[in-house]
Write a protein that holds these residues in place. Sequence first.
Motif, PDB file in Angstrom:
ATOM      1  N   ARG A  34       4.062   3.470  -7.863  1.00 45.50           N
ATOM      2  CA  ARG A  34       2.994   3.942  -8.763  1.00 45.50           C
ATOM      3  C   ARG A  34       2.419   5.291  -8.325  1.00 45.50           C
ATOM      4  O   ARG A  34       2.164   6.170  -9.161  1.00 45.50           O
ATOM      5  CB  ARG A  34       1.879   2.880  -8.807  1.00 45.50           C
ATOM      6  CG  ARG A  34       0.626   3.326  -9.554  1.00 45.50           C
ATOM      7  CD  ARG A  34       0.921   3.647 -10.993  1.00 45.50           C
ATOM      8  NE  ARG A  34      -0.281   4.082 -11.699  1.00 45.50           N
ATOM      9  CZ  ARG A  34      -0.759   5.329 -11.683  1.00 45.50           C
ATOM     10  NH1 ARG A  34      -0.120   6.275 -11.004  1.00 45.50           N
ATOM     11  NH2 ARG A  34      -1.848   5.618 -12.358  1.00 45.50           N
ATOM     12  N   HIS A  35       2.224   5.473  -6.996  1.00 46.41           N
ATOM     13  CA  HIS A  35       1.515   6.668  -6.523  1.00 46.41           C
ATOM     14  C   HIS A  35       2.423   7.695  -5.866  1.00 46.41           C
ATOM     15  O   HIS A  35       1.946   8.782  -5.498  1.00 46.41           O
ATOM     16  CB  HIS A  35       0.414   6.258  -5.540  1.00 46.41           C
ATOM     17  CG  HIS A  35      -0.663   5.428  -6.163  1.00 46.41           C
ATOM     18  ND1 HIS A  35      -1.663   5.949  -6.950  1.00 46.41           N
ATOM     19  CD2 HIS A  35      -0.896   4.076  -6.124  1.00 46.41           C
ATOM     20  CE1 HIS A  35      -2.463   4.991  -7.364  1.00 46.41           C
ATOM     21  NE2 HIS A  35      -2.029   3.831  -6.873  1.00 46.41           N
ATOM     22  N   GLY A  36       3.681   7.367  -5.646  1.00 44.69           N
ATOM     23  CA  GLY A  36       4.628   8.353  -5.148  1.00 44.69           C
ATOM     24  C   GLY A  36       4.643   8.554  -3.649  1.00 44.69           C
ATOM     25  O   GLY A  36       5.329   9.454  -3.152  1.00 44.69           O
ATOM     26  N   HIS A  37       3.922   7.755  -2.894  1.00 42.13           N
ATOM     27  CA  HIS A  37       3.965   7.839  -1.424  1.00 42.13           C
ATOM     28  C   HIS A  37       3.645   6.467  -0.838  1.00 42.13           C
ATOM     29  O   HIS A  37       3.139   5.574  -1.522  1.00 42.13           O
ATOM     30  CB  HIS A  37       2.982   8.893  -0.902  1.00 42.13           C
ATOM     31  CG  HIS A  37       1.549   8.598  -1.201  1.00 42.13           C
ATOM     32  ND1 HIS A  37       0.766   7.798  -0.405  1.00 42.13           N
ATOM     33  CD2 HIS A  37       0.765   8.980  -2.250  1.00 42.13           C
ATOM     34  CE1 HIS A  37      -0.441   7.706  -0.930  1.00 42.13           C
ATOM     35  NE2 HIS A  37      -0.481   8.407  -2.053  1.00 42.13           N
ATOM     36  N   TRP A  38       3.959   6.320   0.476  1.00 40.93           N
ATOM     37  CA  TRP A  38       3.839   5.015   1.134  1.00 40.93           C
ATOM     38  C   TRP A  38       2.540   4.847   1.931  1.00 40.93           C
ATOM     39  O   TRP A  38       2.282   3.779   2.473  1.00 40.93           O
ATOM     40  CB  TRP A  38       5.005   4.807   2.106  1.00 40.93           C
ATOM     41  CG  TRP A  38       6.321   4.645   1.431  1.00 40.93           C
ATOM     42  CD1 TRP A  38       7.158   5.630   0.998  1.00 40.93           C
ATOM     43  CD2 TRP A  38       6.955   3.399   1.082  1.00 40.93           C
ATOM     44  NE1 TRP A  38       8.272   5.102   0.412  1.00 40.93           N
ATOM     45  CE2 TRP A  38       8.182   3.725   0.455  1.00 40.93           C
ATOM     46  CE3 TRP A  38       6.616   2.058   1.242  1.00 40.93           C
ATOM     47  CZ2 TRP A  38       9.058   2.759  -0.013  1.00 40.93           C
ATOM     48  CZ3 TRP A  38       7.486   1.087   0.793  1.00 40.93           C
ATOM     49  CH2 TRP A  38       8.692   1.440   0.162  1.00 40.93           C
ATOM     50  N   VAL A  39       1.734   5.903   2.004  1.00 36.42           N
ATOM     51  CA  VAL A  39       0.581   5.862   2.908  1.00 36.42           C
ATOM     52  C   VAL A  39      -0.562   5.082   2.257  1.00 36.42           C
ATOM     53  O   VAL A  39      -1.607   5.632   1.916  1.00 36.42           O
ATOM     54  CB  VAL A  39       0.141   7.285   3.299  1.00 36.42           C
ATOM     55  CG1 VAL A  39      -0.823   7.214   4.498  1.00 36.42           C
ATOM     56  CG2 VAL A  39       1.336   8.148   3.649  1.00 36.42           C
ATOM     57  N   LEU A  40      -0.343   3.818   2.077  1.00 33.96           N
ATOM     58  CA  LEU A  40      -1.311   2.952   1.407  1.00 33.96           C
ATOM     59  C   LEU A  40      -2.595   2.811   2.209  1.00 33.96           C
ATOM     60  O   LEU A  40      -3.697   2.766   1.657  1.00 33.96           O
ATOM     61  CB  LEU A  40      -0.657   1.587   1.171  1.00 33.96           C
ATOM     62  CG  LEU A  40      -1.446   0.445   0.534  1.00 33.96           C
ATOM     63  CD1 LEU A  40      -0.485  -0.501  -0.178  1.00 33.96           C
ATOM     64  CD2 LEU A  40      -2.241  -0.354   1.566  1.00 33.96           C
ATOM     65  N   TYR A  41      -2.467   2.755   3.529  1.00 31.47           N
ATOM     66  CA  TYR A  41      -3.617   2.402   4.366  1.00 31.47           C
ATOM     67  C   TYR A  41      -4.590   3.561   4.579  1.00 31.47           C
ATOM     68  O   TYR A  41      -5.627   3.383   5.200  1.00 31.47           O
ATOM     69  CB  TYR A  41      -3.123   1.853   5.702  1.00 31.47           C
ATOM     70  CG  TYR A  41      -2.341   0.583   5.527  1.00 31.47           C
ATOM     71  CD1 TYR A  41      -2.959  -0.574   5.074  1.00 31.47           C
ATOM     72  CD2 TYR A  41      -0.977   0.537   5.772  1.00 31.47           C
ATOM     73  CE1 TYR A  41      -2.252  -1.746   4.887  1.00 31.47           C
ATOM     74  CE2 TYR A  41      -0.253  -0.633   5.589  1.00 31.47           C
ATOM     75  CZ  TYR A  41      -0.890  -1.768   5.145  1.00 31.47           C
ATOM     76  OH  TYR A  41      -0.186  -2.913   4.948  1.00 31.47           O
ATOM     77  N   LEU A  42      -4.254   4.732   4.083  1.00 28.83           N
ATOM     78  CA  LEU A  42      -5.222   5.827   4.121  1.00 28.83           C
ATOM     79  C   LEU A  42      -6.204   5.734   2.962  1.00 28.83           C
ATOM     80  O   LEU A  42      -7.212   6.426   2.944  1.00 28.83           O
ATOM     81  CB  LEU A  42      -4.492   7.174   4.096  1.00 28.83           C
ATOM     82  CG  LEU A  42      -3.630   7.493   5.333  1.00 28.83           C
ATOM     83  CD1 LEU A  42      -3.001   8.875   5.194  1.00 28.83           C
ATOM     84  CD2 LEU A  42      -4.477   7.418   6.607  1.00 28.83           C
ATOM     85  N   ASN A  43      -5.876   4.882   2.010  1.00 28.51           N
ATOM     86  CA  ASN A  43      -6.753   4.649   0.862  1.00 28.51           C
ATOM     87  C   ASN A  43      -7.619   3.429   1.193  1.00 28.51           C
ATOM     88  O   ASN A  43      -7.135   2.299   1.247  1.00 28.51           O
ATOM     89  CB  ASN A  43      -5.911   4.396  -0.398  1.00 28.51           C
ATOM     90  CG  ASN A  43      -6.771   4.298  -1.654  1.00 28.51           C
ATOM     91  OD1 ASN A  43      -7.820   3.669  -1.657  1.00 28.51           O
ATOM     92  ND2 ASN A  43      -6.299   4.916  -2.731  1.00 28.51           N
ATOM     93  N   THR A  44      -8.896   3.659   1.406  1.00 27.03           N
ATOM     94  CA  THR A  44      -9.799   2.587   1.844  1.00 27.03           C
ATOM     95  C   THR A  44      -9.846   1.433   0.856  1.00 27.03           C
ATOM     96  O   THR A  44      -9.875   0.255   1.257  1.00 27.03           O
ATOM     97  CB  THR A  44     -11.219   3.144   2.043  1.00 27.03           C
ATOM     98  OG1 THR A  44     -11.181   4.238   2.948  1.00 27.03           O
ATOM     99  CG2 THR A  44     -12.134   2.065   2.603  1.00 27.03           C
ATOM    100  N   ASP A  45      -9.829   1.723  -0.444  1.00 31.67           N
ATOM    101  CA  ASP A  45      -9.899   0.662  -1.449  1.00 31.67           C
ATOM    102  C   ASP A  45      -8.682  -0.256  -1.361  1.00 31.67           C
ATOM    103  O   ASP A  45      -8.809  -1.490  -1.402  1.00 31.67           O
ATOM    104  CB  ASP A  45      -9.995   1.272  -2.848  1.00 31.67           C
ATOM    105  CG  ASP A  45     -11.323   1.987  -3.065  1.00 31.67           C
ATOM    106  OD1 ASP A  45     -12.332   1.516  -2.508  1.00 31.67           O
ATOM    107  OD2 ASP A  45     -11.338   3.000  -3.780  1.00 31.67           O
TER     108      ASP A  45
END
Length: 483
Positions: A34-45
Amino acid sequence: MYKRGLQGWLKHIDFIFIDYICMQLAFMLAYAIRHGHWVLYLNTDYLNMMIVLTLIDIFVGVMFASFKNILKRGYYRELAATVKHVCLVELMSAFYLFSTQRGDIYSRTVFYLFVPFYILFSYGARTVWKLYLKKKIKAGDKRSMLIVTTGALLEKAIANIINNNYIGVTVTGAAVLDCDRKGEEVNGIPVVADHENVSDYICRRWIDEVLIVLPEGVSCPTELLDDFRTMGVVIHAAIAENMASGGTRQLIERIGNYTVLTTSLNYATTSQLMLKRTIDIIGGLIGCLVTGILFLFIAPMIYISSPGPIFFVQTRVGKNGKLFKMYKFRTMYMDAEERKKELLAENRISDGMMFKLKYDPRIIGNRKLPDGTVKEGIGSFLRKTSLDEMPQMFNVLKGDMSLVGTRPPTLDEWKKYELHHRARLAIKPGITGMWQVSGRSNITNFDEVVKLDTRYINEWSMGLDFRILFKTVGVVVKNDGAM
């Protein structure tokens, strides 16, 4: 120590970890698409949502018994159970978002994609892990049981257990007390012992539990019961006889159609077993990672000082006599075993049940200078810091060993065991234990080691394990060689 529900619950905790990893991967993949990158954990929500999903996943697994009887399920039933589990997680997540009015923060696409990915990953992982576990079970990774009975009840006792399919137990043999039927076979189960040699047979074989089936009004000989207790073997017997004894625990349960009184040195609840295995898995994963890093530095030093294998692999005797391969960083020269015979007279363990030297010339880098002083090398450094034991974290991860337990003997040491020595094999061996943190370098009598190990089994609790782990760190820091 008798571990209630061990066969099922230890597999469940493995499946819970596998399922959790699958959930993480599914959520991360959906987020990446959906967002084009794997760095999920940088997004606090999204990080907060992953924590919520974790708690929901555990809740669903426990409350809806997602992993109950998992090894009995076929492919279709497993797929249905997986879909049910994932859908419940998704529904409870949607309810959480609706109740907290936070649904507009997250992409619906992520949650739509999350479901099929989670089902796919979890079903595939469960199927592969079940195939692996079933292969281990076929190879003998079950609790082994010896039936002790009379000639008249032999066929009935064996048929009872086989026909009622007591899960997690393999009947490996039978002992007949009132006649000699050794060499016979009943329903594929061999008669391996009689009254005279049943104790010796158990001492020398991998036997976890003994089931005593005797005619009404007939008691098991006291000397046999004493032998079984001394060896730390779990005893199942008719409840009509009071078998209470100091230093043992008892509980009533069912085996086949028999109601039995089970006696063992100690027993653990399923929650205690889950916690202990969980800590072992976490410690094993971290330990294997640390071992991999250490390998980059230790391997060249070992090879330069003594060309040959970096790891030392040795067959050790584990829980109730089960053999396994134990791994260590090699700290001795390649001819160490041959040279051991020349050094037997210098053994510090007075009864010869273990082998310890004050100065061991077989250790890599050790040598005596002309003035009589000893110069130590990389081998002694690894031993004093206990770094040589780090590869055993792989044994812990596999389940051969635990972080805390009793040290596994070599085959040579085990062959010298008397009945009361076998008690220290009643639990899974550990990297550290009560003996190691009680000043092992000052103990030169093997019976003292056995007393400490038996005390650990009798007094076992998770609190004791934690205390031993903390003490181990202190001993290692002091370079006292906790292992």
